[in-house]
Design a protein around this motif. Structure first.
Motif, mmCIF file in Angstrom:
data_model
loop_
_atom_site.group_PDB
_atom_site.id
_atom_site.type_symbol
_atom_site.label_atom_id
_atom_site.label_comp_id
_atom_site.label_asym_id
_atom_site.label_seq_id
_atom_site.Cartn_x
_atom_site.Cartn_y
_atom_site.Cartn_z
ATOM 1 N N GLU A 120 0.832 -1.211 0.000
ATOM 2 C CA GLU A 120 0.000 0.000 0.000
ATOM 3 C C GLU A 120 0.860 1.252 0.000
ATOM 4 O O GLU A 120 0.538 2.233 -0.664
ATOM 5 C CB GLU A 120 -0.904 0.006 1.238
ATOM 6 N N SER A 121 1.963 1.181 0.743
ATOM 7 C CA SER A 121 2.856 2.336 0.831
ATOM 8 C C SER A 121 3.429 2.673 -0.546
ATOM 9 O O SER A 121 3.424 3.832 -0.972
ATOM 10 C CB SER A 121 3.986 2.017 1.823
ATOM 11 N N PHE A 122 3.898 1.645 -1.268
ATOM 12 C CA PHE A 122 4.500 1.910 -2.580
ATOM 13 C C PHE A 122 3.452 2.418 -3.561
ATOM 14 O O PHE A 122 3.680 3.404 -4.261
ATOM 15 C CB PHE A 122 5.183 0.651 -3.143
ATOM 16 N N VAL A 123 2.299 1.750 -3.597
ATOM 17 C CA VAL A 123 1.256 2.139 -4.557
ATOM 18 C C VAL A 123 0.807 3.584 -4.275
ATOM 19 O O VAL A 123 0.712 4.400 -5.193
ATOM 20 C CB VAL A 123 0.058 1.156 -4.486
ATOM 21 N N ALA A 124 0.560 3.888 -3.001
ATOM 22 C CA ALA A 124 0.096 5.241 -2.643
ATOM 23 C C ALA A 124 1.165 6.279 -3.003
ATOM 24 O O ALA A 124 0.857 7.322 -3.579
ATOM 25 C CB ALA A 124 -0.228 5.306 -1.159
ATOM 26 N N SER A 125 2.436 5.972 -2.691
ATOM 27 C CA SER A 125 3.511 6.925 -3.003
ATOM 28 C C SER A 125 3.610 7.145 -4.509
ATOM 29 O O SER A 125 3.751 8.279 -4.981
ATOM 30 C CB SER A 125 4.858 6.402 -2.505
ATOM 31 N N PHE A 126 3.525 6.053 -5.270
ATOM 32 C CA PHE A 126 3.655 6.132 -6.727
ATOM 33 C C PHE A 126 2.563 7.027 -7.313
ATOM 34 O O PHE A 126 2.840 7.927 -8.111
ATOM 35 C CB PHE A 126 3.572 4.707 -7.299
ATOM 36 N N VAL A 127 1.316 6.780 -6.870
ATOM 37 C CA VAL A 127 0.193 7.567 -7.388
ATOM 38 C C VAL A 127 0.346 9.036 -6.981
ATOM 39 O O VAL A 127 0.193 9.943 -7.807
ATOM 40 C CB VAL A 127 -1.153 6.981 -6.860
ATOM 41 N N VAL A 128 0.699 9.256 -5.713
ATOM 42 C CA VAL A 128 0.828 10.636 -5.221
ATOM 43 C C VAL A 128 1.943 11.371 -5.972
ATOM 44 O O VAL A 128 1.803 12.551 -6.318
ATOM 45 C CB VAL A 128 1.063 10.648 -3.688
ATOM 46 N N ILE A 129 3.044 10.676 -6.261
ATOM 47 C CA ILE A 129 4.153 11.309 -6.984
ATOM 48 C C ILE A 129 3.676 11.777 -8.368
ATOM 49 O O ILE A 129 3.938 12.919 -8.778
ATOM 50 C CB ILE A 129 5.343 10.329 -7.120
ATOM 51 N N LEU A 130 2.959 10.914 -9.073
ATOM 52 C CA LEU A 130 2.508 11.272 -10.428
ATOM 53 C C LEU A 130 1.480 12.405 -10.388
ATOM 54 O O LEU A 130 1.558 13.342 -11.194
ATOM 55 C CB LEU A 130 1.926 10.047 -11.132
ATOM 56 N N VAL A 131 0.543 12.313 -9.446
ATOM 57 C CA VAL A 131 -0.487 13.367 -9.358
ATOM 58 C C VAL A 131 0.160 14.689 -8.939
ATOM 59 O O VAL A 131 -0.098 15.753 -9.519
ATOM 60 C CB VAL A 131 -1.590 12.953 -8.347
ATOM 61 N N MET A 132 1.046 14.589 -7.951
ATOM 62 C CA MET A 132 1.729 15.790 -7.446
ATOM 63 C C MET A 132 2.578 16.416 -8.555
ATOM 64 O O MET A 132 2.659 17.644 -8.667
ATOM 65 C CB MET A 132 2.620 15.356 -6.281
ATOM 66 N N ASN A 133 3.189 15.580 -9.381
ATOM 67 C CA ASN A 133 4.036 16.080 -10.476
ATOM 68 C C ASN A 133 3.215 16.937 -11.423
ATOM 69 O O ASN A 133 3.649 18.007 -11.846
ATOM 70 C CB ASN A 133 4.662 14.900 -11.226
ATOM 71 N N PHE A 134 2.000 16.481 -11.704
ATOM 72 C CA PHE A 134 1.131 17.243 -12.611
ATOM 73 C C PHE A 134 0.817 18.624 -12.019
ATOM 74 O O PHE A 134 0.965 19.641 -12.674
ATOM 75 C CB PHE A 134 -0.164 16.457 -12.873
ATOM 76 N N PHE A 135 0.386 18.611 -10.760
ATOM 77 C CA PHE A 135 -0.028 19.890 -10.155
ATOM 78 C C PHE A 135 1.171 20.817 -9.929
ATOM 79 O O PHE A 135 1.076 22.017 -10.144
ATOM 80 C CB PHE A 135 -0.770 19.635 -8.833
ATOM 81 N N LEU A 136 2.302 20.245 -9.547
ATOM 82 C CA LEU A 136 3.486 21.094 -9.350
ATOM 83 C C LEU A 136 3.971 21.664 -10.680
ATOM 84 O O LEU A 136 4.363 22.835 -10.766
ATOM 85 C CB LEU A 136 4.614 20.281 -8.692
ATOM 86 N N ALA A 137 3.934 20.831 -11.745
ATOM 87 C CA ALA A 137 4.366 21.308 -13.066
ATOM 88 C C ALA A 137 3.475 22.459 -13.517
ATOM 89 O O ALA A 137 3.963 23.499 -13.989
ATOM 90 C CB ALA A 137 4.313 20.157 -14.065
#
Lengths: 288, 270
Positions: A253-270
């Motif tokens: 769960e930790s890896f999946v949640a981190s992976f999804v959050v990284i991609l979503v966060m990347n979009f909003f930060l970009a």
């Protein structure tokens, strides 16, 4: 269907048309409750970050920085080099067809520094470091080590989570720099040494496109990715279920949640950082 | 901040007065009722042994005392101060007065034995490395494990881990020590050493002890009082002699290790 098989059709006694709504409501309630719990957990980490780790916590932080940072350098550099090389391989024919092969350096380096370097480094860390962090804290929880800390009047978040959080937040940008540099070199190797792009042109256009804002964009992203990886990994570790199965599930769960959050966060930060760029330098839209 | 009443509770309790008091405490985990209106007085400077079948809630009782678990209802007092409603921060000064020996030791895997034993000392703000080294050496000697400061917990046997955990629990000379199965996994001689240690702590340092155990030899040796838990309630309470001569069949079967007909039904069906 045989006569003795259970009939699961909606007409079965006890089934109510409201059941799906109840299930959905329950899921939404649990999700909101989980989010609130995570928010409190992150708030608690930040609170103790400002108060500072304990004396032992500083020492633990150094150990964690070595584990997360120094020992991750080889894998981060290896992936960075190949991603830079693949970018150059894929982009060269397109640029060659347009007669812009000499500008390959700008595409490869900006892509690596701004997008691929931070995201890839964060994903590697989510797998390597986040998983290990969740497993370690989860095991400590199920073997009563977290309870032992509390029983000795030590706050587990301050003692265990804060050193890991600070180490991860500090080391993610450092590792991103390594990934960026090696990614650029990987791209250069393919573009210049294999495809025959002019060495001067490669670095000239690369340096022209990679301004301070581009570098900072990558580093700001990696800082937030570090926050996400460490906080999610620690949270999942502390909330891990009992036994080996509980810890294993928490790691996944930790890896999946981190992976999804990284991609979503990347979009909003970009999006946010590009908007900031456009506000301050309206005449110079970012190249990528 | 801690309630002023709790600060005033630093004075020693009069002999025989309850240092810890449970009033109508109930605790359940989902459908499983562990305690149902449990009331219990634990006198100061004595050793209370808590016994009962596995899963009856003996470890839960210890965790309720230091606030690792909270009761669903009822009240828990330490030195007359209600502690079950205190926050984690407010509980810290209370917890510093306890030592807790966990069932599986709960040693920190990433620390050496020396670092484990010194943890509560550093936690209390002791900075002198020489003093900490002396205390660690002394406590490890007490449990018969001197000279293993640099070993990692993973390199120790189960019994050694338990003894290191005991050294850690008594490192700060706490006022109350909670022992969760202190002799499980130890050979009979080492078990007796631990029993003697519990007695010595009580007699010389006036440490109040609460011992959860299945080891009846140990229980009768160290106990001033024994309580037996069953079905969320205390079914027997008394001195070692009173419990030994208790007529209640459930108590007799437990202390003599005799299974009931009901327990053996499944075996008969095989």
């Amino acid at each position: 269907m045989s006569a003795i098989e259970k009939d699961n059709s909606p007409t079965e006694p006890g089934w109510s048309p409201l059941d799906p709504i109840t299930t959905m409501g329950s899921s939404i309630y649990n999700a909101i409750q989980g989010l609130g719990d995570f928010g409190r957990f992150l708030g608690s980490i930040l609170h103790w970050c400002f108060r500072g780790p304990t004396r032992m916590g500083w020492r633990d932080m150094m150990t964690q920085m070595y584990e997360m940072g120094t020992r991750s350098i080889p894998v981060v550099m290896l992936t960075g080099a190949f991603i830079g090389a693949v970018l150059a391989i894929e982009a060269y024919p397109q640029f060659q067809a347009l007669g812009f092969a000499s500008r390959l350096g700008s595409v490869v380096v900006v892509s690596v520094v701004k997008q691929i370097g931070p995201v890839l480094t964060a994903v590697m860390l989510a797998g390597r470091v986040g998983g290990a962090m969740t497993a370690e804290l989860g095991t400590m929880k199920v073997t009563e080590q977290v309870d032992a800390l509390r029983a000795m009047a030590a706050d587990p978040i301050r003692t265990l989570a804060v050193p890991r959080f600070l180490a991860c937040v500090l080391m993610t940008p450092v590792l991103t720099v390594f990934s960026d540099i090696i990614g650029a070199i990987g791209g250069w190797l393919i573009a210049v040494k294999v495809e025959g792009v002019n060495n001067y042109h490669f670095w000239h256009y690369a340096s022209q496109a990679t301004d301070l804002f581009t570098i900072n964009t990558g580093l700001i992203k990696s800082f937030f990715f570090g926050v996400a990886i460490a906080s999610i990994a620690c949270y999942k570790g502390f909330r891990s279920g009992s036994g080996a199965q509980g810890v294993g599930r928490a790691c996944t769960e930790s890896f999946v949640a981190s992976f999804v959050v990284i991609l979503v966060m990347n979009f909003f930060l970009a999006t946010m950082l590009n908007n900031i760029y456009n506000i301050y330098w309206p005449s110079q839209a970012p190249l990528f | 901040m801690l309630d002023p009443v709790c600060k005033a509770a630093d004075e020693r309790m009069p002999e025989g007065a309850a240092i810890i008091r449970f009033e109508n405490v109930s605790k359940r985990f989902g459908p499983l009722v562990v305690f149902n209106n449990l009331s219990l007085d634990i006198p100061a400077d004595e050793t209370l042994v808590v016994m009962g079948p596995s899963g009856v809630g003996k470890s839960v009782l210890l965790k309720l005392i230091v606030g690792l678990l909270r009761p669903d209802s009822g009240e828990i007092y330490f030195h007359g101060c209600r502690i079950d409603t205190l926050s984690e921060g407010e509980l810290e000064p209370i917890r510093k007065r306890f030592g807790f020996l966990f069932q599986m030791g709960a040693l920190f895997d990433s620390m050496t034995v020396g670092e484990n034993v010194s943890f509560p000392l550093r936690q209390q703000g002791i900075r002198s490395d020489a003093h900490i080294r002396d205390v660690v050496h002394e406590k490890l000697s007490v449990v018969g494990l001197e000279g293993i400061e640099q070993k990692m917990p993973g390199d120790l046997s189960g019994g050694q881990r338990k003894r290191v955990a005991l050294a850690r629990a008594i490192a700060m000379n706490p006022e109350v020590v909670l022992y969760d199965e202190p002799t499980t996994g130890l050979d009979p001689i080492r078990s007796d050493v631990i029993n003697e240690l519990i007695l010595k702590l009580k007699e010389e340092l006036k440490v109040t002890g609460i011992v959860v155990t299945h080891d009846m030899t140990s229980a009768f040796k160290v106990a001033d009082h024994i309580v037996m838990l069953l079905d969320g309630k205390i079914i027997a309470r008394g001195t070692s002699d009173e419990i030994r001569t208790c007529k209640d069949e459930r108590v007799c079967r437990f202390i003599h290790g005799r299974a009931s007909e009901e327990d053996l039904k499944a075996l008969h069906r095989m």
